[in-house]
Design a protein around this motif. Structure first.
Motif, PDB file in Angstrom:
ATOM      1  N   LEU A   1      -1.665   0.545 -11.961  1.00 16.07           N
ATOM      2  CA  LEU A   1      -1.592  -0.107 -10.656  1.00 16.07           C
ATOM      3  C   LEU A   1      -0.339  -0.977 -10.628  1.00 16.07           C
ATOM      4  CD1 LEU A   1      -5.292  -1.353 -10.433  1.00 16.07           C
ATOM      5  CD2 LEU A   1      -4.306   0.454  -9.009  1.00 16.07           C
ATOM      6  N   PHE A   2       0.333  -1.006  -9.475  1.00 18.40           N
ATOM      7  CA  PHE A   2       1.532  -1.816  -9.320  1.00 18.40           C
ATOM      8  C   PHE A   2       1.475  -2.562  -7.992  1.00 18.40           C
ATOM      9  CE2 PHE A   2       2.851   1.685 -12.044  1.00 18.40           C
ATOM     10  CZ  PHE A   2       3.654   1.083 -12.997  1.00 18.40           C
ATOM     11  N   ILE A   3       1.959  -3.791  -8.020  1.00 18.13           N
ATOM     12  CA  ILE A   3       2.236  -4.499  -6.781  1.00 18.13           C
ATOM     13  C   ILE A   3       3.704  -4.875  -6.782  1.00 18.13           C
ATOM     14  CG2 ILE A   3      -0.103  -5.348  -6.417  1.00 18.13           C
ATOM     15  CD1 ILE A   3       0.830  -8.066  -7.521  1.00 18.13           C
ATOM     16  N   HIS A   4       4.278  -4.956  -5.582  1.00 17.29           N
ATOM     17  CA  HIS A   4       5.692  -5.311  -5.400  1.00 17.29           C
ATOM     18  C   HIS A   4       5.706  -6.493  -4.434  1.00 17.29           C
ATOM     19  CE1 HIS A   4       5.402  -1.034  -6.410  1.00 17.29           C
ATOM     20  NE2 HIS A   4       6.522  -1.207  -7.076  1.00 17.29           N
ATOM     21  N   PRO A   5       5.550  -7.710  -4.962  1.00 15.01           N
ATOM     22  CA  PRO A   5       5.399  -8.864  -4.071  1.00 15.01           C
ATOM     23  C   PRO A   5       6.531  -9.024  -3.061  1.00 15.01           C
ATOM     24  CG  PRO A   5       4.794  -9.454  -6.308  1.00 15.01           C
ATOM     25  CD  PRO A   5       5.420  -8.090  -6.384  1.00 15.01           C
TER      26      PRO A   5
ATOM     27  N   GLN B   1      -3.508  -4.928 -14.216  1.00 16.32           N
ATOM     28  CA  GLN B   1      -4.722  -4.250 -14.667  1.00 16.32           C
ATOM     29  C   GLN B   1      -5.747  -4.133 -13.556  1.00 16.32           C
ATOM     30  OE1 GLN B   1      -5.384  -2.742 -17.851  1.00 16.32           O
ATOM     31  NE2 GLN B   1      -3.148  -2.955 -17.691  1.00 16.32           N
ATOM     32  N   GLN B   2      -5.669  -4.989 -12.564  1.00 13.76           N
ATOM     33  CA  GLN B   2      -6.580  -4.905 -11.444  1.00 13.76           C
ATOM     34  C   GLN B   2      -5.936  -5.532 -10.222  1.00 13.76           C
ATOM     35  OE1 GLN B   2      -9.896  -7.178 -13.199  1.00 13.76           O
ATOM     36  NE2 GLN B   2      -9.515  -8.750 -11.653  1.00 13.76           N
ATOM     37  N   ALA B   3      -6.425  -5.156  -9.044  1.00 16.90           N
ATOM     38  CA  ALA B   3      -5.862  -5.685  -7.803  1.00 16.90           C
ATOM     39  C   ALA B   3      -6.928  -5.642  -6.720  1.00 16.90           C
ATOM     40  CB  ALA B   3      -4.642  -4.882  -7.371  1.00 16.90           C
TER      41      ALA B   3
ATOM     42  N   LYS C   1      -9.264  -1.192 -10.507  1.00 12.72           N
ATOM     43  CA  LYS C   1      -8.929  -1.482 -11.898  1.00 12.72           C
ATOM     44  C   LYS C   1      -8.400  -0.228 -12.582  1.00 12.72           C
ATOM     45  CE  LYS C   1     -12.524  -5.025 -12.422  1.00 12.72           C
ATOM     46  NZ  LYS C   1     -13.695  -5.485 -13.221  1.00 12.72           N
ATOM     47  N   VAL C   2      -7.472  -0.447 -13.492  1.00  7.49           N
ATOM     48  CA  VAL C   2      -7.008   0.653 -14.337  1.00  7.49           C
ATOM     49  C   VAL C   2      -8.204   1.225 -15.090  1.00  7.49           C
ATOM     50  CG1 VAL C   2      -5.612   1.216 -16.366  1.00  7.49           C
ATOM     51  CG2 VAL C   2      -4.678  -0.270 -14.568  1.00  7.49           C
ATOM     52  N   GLY C   3      -8.320   2.560 -15.116  1.00  3.91           N
ATOM     53  CA  GLY C   3      -9.406   3.231 -15.802  1.00  3.91           C
ATOM     54  C   GLY C   3     -10.557   3.642 -14.914  1.00  3.91           C
ATOM     55  N   GLN C   4     -10.590   3.143 -13.665  1.00  2.00           N
ATOM     56  CA  GLN C   4     -11.688   3.545 -12.785  1.00  2.00           C
ATOM     57  C   GLN C   4     -11.621   5.038 -12.471  1.00  2.00           C
ATOM     58  OE1 GLN C   4     -11.064   0.804  -9.511  1.00  2.00           O
ATOM     59  NE2 GLN C   4     -12.670  -0.580 -10.226  1.00  2.00           N
ATOM     60  N   ALA C   5     -12.803   5.656 -12.370  1.00  2.00           N
ATOM     61  CA  ALA C   5     -12.882   7.084 -12.063  1.00  2.00           C
ATOM     62  C   ALA C   5     -12.505   7.335 -10.623  1.00  2.00           C
ATOM     63  CB  ALA C   5     -14.294   7.589 -12.352  1.00  2.00           C
ATOM     64  N   ILE C   6     -11.859   8.489 -10.414  1.00  2.00           N
ATOM     65  CA  ILE C   6     -11.483   8.901  -9.046  1.00  2.00           C
ATOM     66  C   ILE C   6     -11.947  10.333  -8.823  1.00  2.00           C
ATOM     67  CG2 ILE C   6      -9.501   7.367  -9.031  1.00  2.00           C
ATOM     68  CD1 ILE C   6      -8.742  11.057  -9.089  1.00  2.00           C
ATOM     69  N   GLY C   7     -12.121  10.675  -7.569  1.00  2.00           N
ATOM     70  CA  GLY C   7     -12.446  12.042  -7.199  1.00  2.00           C
ATOM     71  C   GLY C   7     -11.831  12.354  -5.850  1.00  2.00           C
TER      72      GLY C   7
END
Length: 293
Positions: free
Chosen positions: A17-21, A31-33, A281-287
């Motif tokens: 995950l990335f943020i660009h303030p 790691q989370q947002a 969060k990094v690592g969360q499952a997606i579908g």
């Protein structure tokens, strides 16, 4: 809504995950947002402008990529080569005396000026007269309804959409092609994504209609709204601001997108359909279910 990975055409996880303030400055891997109505919290919340309120970007000033933001409690801390540290409060300033207008391409929006100290800092580093503004949280900037249908999505200082989604598979394919051409590999920071998916095939994000994320037992749903047309910015090296040609040169060989009249695309712009207020969060499952070939 429950999350069952076996009900989707593809499954994977959030890789990063990335943020660009500050628009066009360096991003922050997190790691989370928090997912807000306008995208990930703090993403493209500030912007550098000229003295008339028009945005400044890496397209004209590549050294903006070396401006590194960080958060320290209630402060936004900025560093850049040869510059003293600049600390700014994240508290929303009063609109009295700070209210201004800013232009993001063809959109004019309400903003709050961050003051003369910040203006001097950016003007000195960029060597052109500049101001720093933050998005006015009381203002609603509506995303182009031609791409969102009956969903009224909002964004802040992003080019046009609240989030950008890509995948490790897509960047791996690009790097394989670059290696075969004798070029150096690049990393995903060049594409300035918010969400990077893992476990799916190269550019499968192009073919997803809705992306579902398991956010701690609750489900986030993001709509992949529009392919992201690429400008020259992926050719700016985020480590030293050197400008090359290899990235867009390679994309021209295989990423001319008929959906965008032949423009080069990489990644998908996304809006939130469900899950505002949840934490990604990094690592969360997606579908996701594939919508077209």
């Amino acid at each position: 809504m429950s999350f069952e990975s076996d009900q989707y055409d593809l499954a994977g996880r959030i890789h990063s995950l990335f943020i660009h303030p500050i628009k066009s400055c360096a991003g922050i891997a997190v790691q989370q947002a928090l997912l807000t109505a306008s995208g990930l919290q703090w993403d493209r919340h500030w912007m550098v402008t000229d003295m008339d309120g028009a945005l400044r970007t890496q397209r004209e000033l590549p050294r903006m990529v070396l401006i590194q933001p960080a958060f320290d409690g209630d402060a936004l801390v900025l560093t850049a080569p040869g510059m003293p540290e600049l600390r700014l409060s994240t508290a929303v300033p009063s609109a009295s005396g700070n209210a201004t207008r800013a232009r993001v391409w063809s959109d004019t929006v309400s903003a709050l000026d961050m003051g003369d100290e910040a203006a001097r800092w950016f003007s000195q580093y960029l060597e052109v007269p500049s101001r720093l503004v933050r998005f006015n949280p009381d203002y609603r900037r509506i995303v182009d309804p031609d791409w969102t249908g009956d969903v009224e999505a909002i964004t802040q200082f992003a080019d046009g959409f609240p989030m950008l989604v890509t995948s490790t598979g897509s960047i791996d394919e690009l790097n394989q092609r670059l290696s075969q051409a004798g070029e150096d590999n690049v990393d995903v920071r060049r594409f300035r994504p918010n969400i990077v998916l893992d476990g799916i095939e190269s550019h499968d994000e192009d073919r997803i209609d809705s992306l579902f994320i398991d956010a701690g037992g609750e489900v986030v749903e993001l709509k992949m709204a529009k392919p992201c047309s690429r400008c020259p910015m992926p050719d700016v090296n985020p480590d030293n601001a050197a400008v090359g040609t290899q990235v867009n040169g390679m994309l021209r060989q295989y990423r001319a997108d008929p959906r965008m009249d032949g423009a080069l695309t990489f990644g998908m712009n996304a809006i939130t359909l469900a899950g505002e207020g949840l934490v990604l969060k990094v690592g969360q499952a997606i579908g996701g279910n594939l919508s077209f070939d």
